[in-house]
Design an enzyme around this catalytic site. Structure first.
Site, mmCIF file in Angstrom:
data_model
loop_
_atom_site.group_PDB
_atom_site.id
_atom_site.type_symbol
_atom_site.label_atom_id
_atom_site.label_comp_id
_atom_site.label_asym_id
_atom_site.label_seq_id
_atom_site.Cartn_x
_atom_site.Cartn_y
_atom_site.Cartn_z
ATOM 1 C CE LYS A 1 -4.221 1.071 2.588
ATOM 2 N NZ LYS A 1 -4.911 0.914 3.725
ATOM 3 C CB VAL A 2 2.450 3.332 -2.286
ATOM 4 C CG1 VAL A 2 3.368 2.261 -2.300
ATOM 5 C CG2 VAL A 2 1.531 3.251 -3.717
#
Ligand code: G3P
Length: 217
Positions: free
Chosen positions: A83-84
Site C-alpha cells: 500500500k502506497v
C-alpha cells in the site's frame, strides 16, 4: 463485489474469515499502531489467516525508502499487497512495483484525477475514502461513481476499493455503481447480516415449529 475487512485485530479477522465473507484485509499505520503488535509479525499473521490480498502500507515518504520497505513486506507472503500513498513518490513506487508483478494498493485517494494517475501507474487497487469525504460535507459516493466511469471508459484493470466505509449503505451504493471491492470495519460487516424482519420471521417459524413437537434429527 469483494469484501475486505479494514482492521489489524487478529481475533476479528479470524472470526470474520470463518463466515466465508472475507476476500482480503486492509491495514494502515493507524490500525497497525492500535494492534500493539510488531508490524511485520502482524502482517505475517494476517496473511496466514486470509489467503486473499492483505494490504500492508509503507511508511516512508520517499521513493527509494518506499522501495526498500516494499522489498521487506513483499517477502512476508505472496498475498501481501503493497500500500502506497497517493503522492508523486508513492505513484513512482507503484509503477515500479506493479511492473515487477507486485500487487499495489494506492491509498488516500480523494479525487477522480488522483484515481486516474493511480491507474496509469498500474495500481491493482485504488482506495478512495468515502467516509472522510462525507465527513467534510463532500459526496464520497459521487467520487466512486466518477472513478468507475473513468476506469470503464479506458478499460483500466485497476480495481476500485471503496475505503473509509462507515455504514452498510456505503457498501450497497458502491455495489450499485459497480465498484469492485469494499473494505469495511468488522462492525459494518456484521451489520450487513442484520434485518429486524429476519429476526421476527425466524422467531415466528421457530415458535410454530416448537408447537409440532417434532425434530428433524
Ligand atoms: O484503511 C483506509 C480507510 O479505510 C480508513 O478509514 O475510517 O479511518 O476513514 P477511516
Amino acid at each position: 463485489m469483494k469484501f475486505f475487512i479494514d482492521t489489524a485485530d487478529i481475533n476479528e479477522i479470524k472470526e470474520l474469515a470463518a463466515t466465508g465473507m472475507v476476500d482480503g484485509v486492509t491495514t494502515n499505520p493507524s490500525l497497525a499502531a492500535k494492534s500493539g503488535k510488531k508490524f511485520l509479525d502482524l502482517v505475517r499473521e494476517i496473511c496466514a489467516i486470509v489467503p486473499g490480498p492483505v494490504s500492508a502500507e509503507v511508511t516512508a515518504l520517499d521513493y527509494a525508502t518506499m522501495m526498500k520497505e516494499a522489498a521487506v513486506l513483499r517477502k512476508i507472503a505472496t498475498n501481501v499487497t503493497i500500500k502506497v500513498p497517493l503522492t508523486p513518490d508513492g505513484l513512482k513506487a507503484c509503477k515500479s512495483l506493479s511492473s515487477d508483478g507486485v500487487m499495489v494498493n494506492v491509498t488516500l485517494c480523494f479525487s477522480p484525477a488522483q484515481a486516474l494517475l493511480a491507474a496509469k501507474a498500474g495500481a491493482s487497487f485504488i482506495s478512495p475514502f468515502v467516509g472522510r469525504l462525507d465527513d467534510i460535507g463532500s459526496d464520497g459516493m459521487a467520487l466512486i461513481d466518477d472513478i468507475c466511469t473513468i476506469y470503464r471508459n479506458y478499460d483500466f484493470k485497476t480495481e476500485v476499493l471503496v475505503a473509509s466505509i462507515r455504514h452498510p449503505m456505503h457498501i450497497v451504493e458502491a455495489a450499485k455503481i459497480g465498484a469492485h471491492v469494499s473494505t469495511m470495519p468488522p462492525s459494518t460487516l456484521r451489520q450487513l447480516f442484520n434485518h429486524p424482519l429476519t429476526d421476527k420471521g425466524l422467531k415466528a417459524f421457530m415458535d410454530d415449529w416448537a408447537k409440532t413437537g417434532q425434530s428433524i434429527l
